[in-house]
Structure formats: structure tokens, C-alpha cells
Design a protein around this motif. Sequence first.
Motif, PDB file in Angstrom:
ATOM      1  N   SER A 182       0.604  -1.511  -0.146  1.00 55.98           N
ATOM      2  CA  SER A 182       0.005  -0.187  -0.346  1.00 55.98           C
ATOM      3  C   SER A 182       0.664   1.160  -0.253  1.00 55.98           C
ATOM      4  CB  SER A 182      -0.941   0.435   1.619  1.00 55.98           C
ATOM      5  OG  SER A 182      -2.299  -0.937   1.132  1.00 55.98           O
ATOM      6  N   GLY A 183       2.062   0.794   0.634  1.00 53.85           N
ATOM      7  CA  GLY A 183       2.188   2.363   0.745  1.00 53.85           C
ATOM      8  C   GLY A 183       3.454   2.906  -0.563  1.00 53.85           C
ATOM      9  N   GLN A 184       3.597   1.954  -1.617  1.00 50.18           N
ATOM     10  CA  GLN A 184       3.896   2.127  -3.036  1.00 50.18           C
ATOM     11  C   GLN A 184       3.306   2.512  -4.044  1.00 50.18           C
ATOM     12  OE1 GLN A 184       7.670   2.478  -3.256  1.00 50.18           O
ATOM     13  NE2 GLN A 184       7.251   2.622  -0.757  1.00 50.18           N
ATOM     14  N   SER A 185       1.811   2.127  -3.364  1.00 48.68           N
ATOM     15  CA  SER A 185       0.902   1.864  -4.771  1.00 48.68           C
ATOM     16  C   SER A 185       0.013   3.132  -4.392  1.00 48.68           C
ATOM     17  CB  SER A 185       0.106   0.519  -4.659  1.00 48.68           C
ATOM     18  OG  SER A 185       0.385  -0.268  -4.339  1.00 48.68           O
ATOM     19  N   GLN A 244      11.434  -3.366  -9.338  1.00 50.98           N
ATOM     20  CA  GLN A 244      12.049  -3.139  -8.779  1.00 50.98           C
ATOM     21  C   GLN A 244      12.313  -3.435  -7.961  1.00 50.98           C
ATOM     22  OE1 GLN A 244       9.362   1.162  -8.642  1.00 50.98           O
ATOM     23  NE2 GLN A 244       8.944   0.907 -10.911  1.00 50.98           N
ATOM     24  N   GLY A 245      12.757  -4.258  -7.107  1.00 46.84           N
ATOM     25  CA  GLY A 245      13.954  -5.035  -6.267  1.00 46.84           C
ATOM     26  C   GLY A 245      12.623  -5.585  -6.168  1.00 46.84           C
ATOM     27  N   ALA A 246      12.385  -6.317  -5.129  1.00 46.10           N
ATOM     28  CA  ALA A 246      11.324  -7.429  -4.793  1.00 46.10           C
ATOM     29  C   ALA A 246       9.857  -6.647  -4.799  1.00 46.10           C
ATOM     30  CB  ALA A 246      11.477  -7.514  -2.656  1.00 46.10           C
ATOM     31  N   ALA A 278       1.943  -1.575  -7.036  1.00 46.81           N
ATOM     32  CA  ALA A 278       3.218  -2.121  -6.652  1.00 46.81           C
ATOM     33  C   ALA A 278       2.524  -3.661  -5.477  1.00 46.81           C
ATOM     34  CB  ALA A 278       4.292  -1.373  -5.799  1.00 46.81           C
ATOM     35  N   TYR A 279       3.617  -5.164  -5.615  1.00 42.66           N
ATOM     36  CA  TYR A 279       2.896  -5.816  -4.673  1.00 42.66           C
ATOM     37  C   TYR A 279       4.514  -7.109  -4.912  1.00 42.66           C
ATOM     38  CZ  TYR A 279       2.230  -8.260  -9.563  1.00 42.66           C
ATOM     39  OH  TYR A 279       2.053  -8.307 -11.053  1.00 42.66           O
TER      40      TYR A 279
END
Lengths: 186, 181
Positions: B23-26, B135-137, B176-177
Motif C-alpha cells: 500500500s505504501g508504494q502503490s 523494481q527490486g523485490a 506495487a506488490y
Amino acid sequence: MKPANNARYAAPMVLLHWLMAILIVTAFAVGLKIWSLPLSPLRLKLILGHKSAGIAVLLLLALRVIVRLASHVPPLPAHMSPIEQRLAHLGHLALYVLMLAVPLSGWAMSSAYGIPVVFLGVLHLPEWIASDPTLAEQLRWLHRGLNLLLALTIVGHAFFALKHHFFDHDGMLNRMRLGGSRSMEK
Amino acid sequence: MKPYLAACLLVASAPLLAAPIDSGQSRIDFTLKQMDIPMQGQFKRIGGDVTLDPANAAQGRANLTIQIASISLPTADATAQTKQPAWFNATRFPTAQLITSSIKPLGGNRFQFSGKLTIKGTTRDVSAPFTLSRQGALSVVDGTLPVSRLAYKVGEGEWADTDTVADSVLIKFHIAYPSSK
Ligand code: HEM
């Protein structure tokens, strides 16, 4: 007595004076109306028009400063003491500063809100302040405060112009009268 | 040996397990046109899960929930206004939901989803292309979806006037997930 034309502002200055007076009074009245309205389609439409009127003031001000520097400025009536003349000049300077600061503060507020300003629906003005809601609220108050100062200064300006003309009988209003030299009765 | 086997099975089936989104990245941003002037807004709280393995896209699906109360517009007035009954009616309809029904590969990292978008109690079929990147993980889905706000009755009464606020709103999604191994 000096030749009549010498006691008057140059025609472009007179034209700009009254054109800007109309625009500023209109922008001010529309601003008050905006203030009184809740968020509604009418409010949004008025804000759109208000912004274009305000930006027009900014553009005309630039022109006016150039014209003033390049044209003849009639001296103040000789009956005014040096202190009175100094105060009159300070008052005029305050008007110029506020005519710049008021629209600039409006533009800055919009910019800080992240709302683009589009002059007359065609010219996209740059957003010169990064989006910042807190700053936008502060600029909103600045816009109000500067408007209050502008209104008071304009009232004072008009009061003294009328006082000169009708109490001191020094023909003050003729200096800014529209309609060329033929209207110089005094 | 038995627990080890179970763990193996779990890991092997991981790509098919729904991953809760980060949620923080979406984020979901949108652009609306107010008297022809573009204006940005966003929804700050999104939840849900995504299952999407590029190698097996057809099995992918997403189920996203958007918290209407997390909306943000340029002015506080506008933000408050959009929660009102004429707009999103956030009290009665606190969330919007997107549920995909199919995901098709378009080649490379491009895909197309079809699904149902529910806003303010109204459900409509939607479909839009998107890209998938790592993007990374995290795996990140990016795309845009134009919607008609009036189809969902967002902006009723005096606000239905499209001269003031245009009907078409462009939704930009960035989801992002955690990537499956
Ligand atoms: C001579 C030029 C201007 C005058 C005399 C003027 C005057 C006013 C006044 C009296 C108000 C009401 C006070 C308030 O609601 O805060 C107002 C509000 C406003 N002005 Fe101006 N203004 C001028 C230029 C501009 C410009 C150039 C812009 C933007 C590009 C602008 C944007 C606004 C906005 C957005 C509001 C509404 C603020 C709110 O949401 O309450 N103004 N203006």
C-alpha cells in the motif's frame, strides 16, 4: 500658467489609468463575490474570469511603468507643500507596489495549490511555486491582506484627488481626464 | 519429512497465491479537466491483492479496494466537496473496487486487463493496457484508464454540467506488490 498639455498626463497614461481602474475594481468585486460563495460551478467560473482579469492587470502594469518612465509626468500643483508632495508620491508608489503584489500573490496562491493559471483560456502561465497546500493557504491570506491594503490605498487616492479638485479647486482631475486637451477647461 | 514436503508444495504454488499489494508504494492518481484546465488528484489509501506472473499472465488477477475518504484534490474545499453525496457519497459508498476478469499478454512487458469497476454503487466493465516491471523485490503495474465520471454518477445535480468539470477523468494506477520468486 503653463501650457495646458504640460499639466496633463500623456494620453497613453490616462488610458491605462482608467482601463486598469475598471479592471481592478471589477477583479476586486468579483473576488469578494468568490469569497462569499460556497464551492459551486458559478464560483469556479468566477475564479476563472477573476484570474484572467488579474493577470491582465499585471500585463498592463508592465506597460504602464514603461509608459510612465518614457512620458511627461505633470508636476503636482504648486500650492502643495514639499511634505504634501512627498506623501502624494509615496501614495502613488504604494499603488504601484500593490498593483504588482496583489495579482502576483493570487498567481502564487494558484501555483502553490497546483492549479494552473491559463490567461484568457489560451496562455498557460508557468507554475513558479511547487505544490504546497500549507503555503497555498498562507498565500491565500496574503492575497486577502494585500487586497485590503490596496482597497484602502485606492479609497485614499480617490479621496485626495476629489478633495483637490472640489475643495482646493486646483483642477486635479483634469490631469487624468479622458478625451484629450480639448477638455481642458481650467 | 512430511512438513518439509508441505512447505515445498506451498513454495511451488506461491505464484498462484494472491499477494497483498504494498500500500505504501502503490498510488492512484487522476487528472480531471475543470473548464479545460487540467487538475490532479489522488487516492492515498488502496488495498487489495494481485496475482500476476508474467510467464502465466492468463492466470493473473487483481482485486483492488480504494478508500474514497483518502481522496486528495488541490484545495481543502474541493477535497471536502468530493466526499459529499453529489460526488462520491463517501459515507454510503466508502470504497471503490476494481476486480479483473481477465489479463491478456500484449507482448513484452505489456498486458491488457478487463474487469469490473465499481464506484458509488455502480458497476461498469472496464479494460485498459498496462505495463509490468520489476523494481527490486516488487513488481509494479502501471497504466492509465479513462473513465466517464457521469457513468458512475460522480458529480450530480449542478455538478453534472460538463462545461465546469469534464466527463472524462483519466485514472493513473501504479500498483506495487511483492514479486513471486
Ligand atoms: C488586480 C488584481 C486582483 C484583485 C484586485 C484581486 C482581488 C481579490 C479579492 C478581493 C478576493 C477575495 C478575497 C479572498 O477570497 O481571499 C480575491 C480572491 C481570489 N483571487 Fe484575486 N485579485 C486579483 C488578482 C488575482 C490573480 C492574478 C489571481 C490568480 C491568478 C487571483 C486568484 C484569486 C483566487 C483563486 C481567489 C479565491 C481565494 C479563495 O479561494 O478564497 N487573483 N481576489
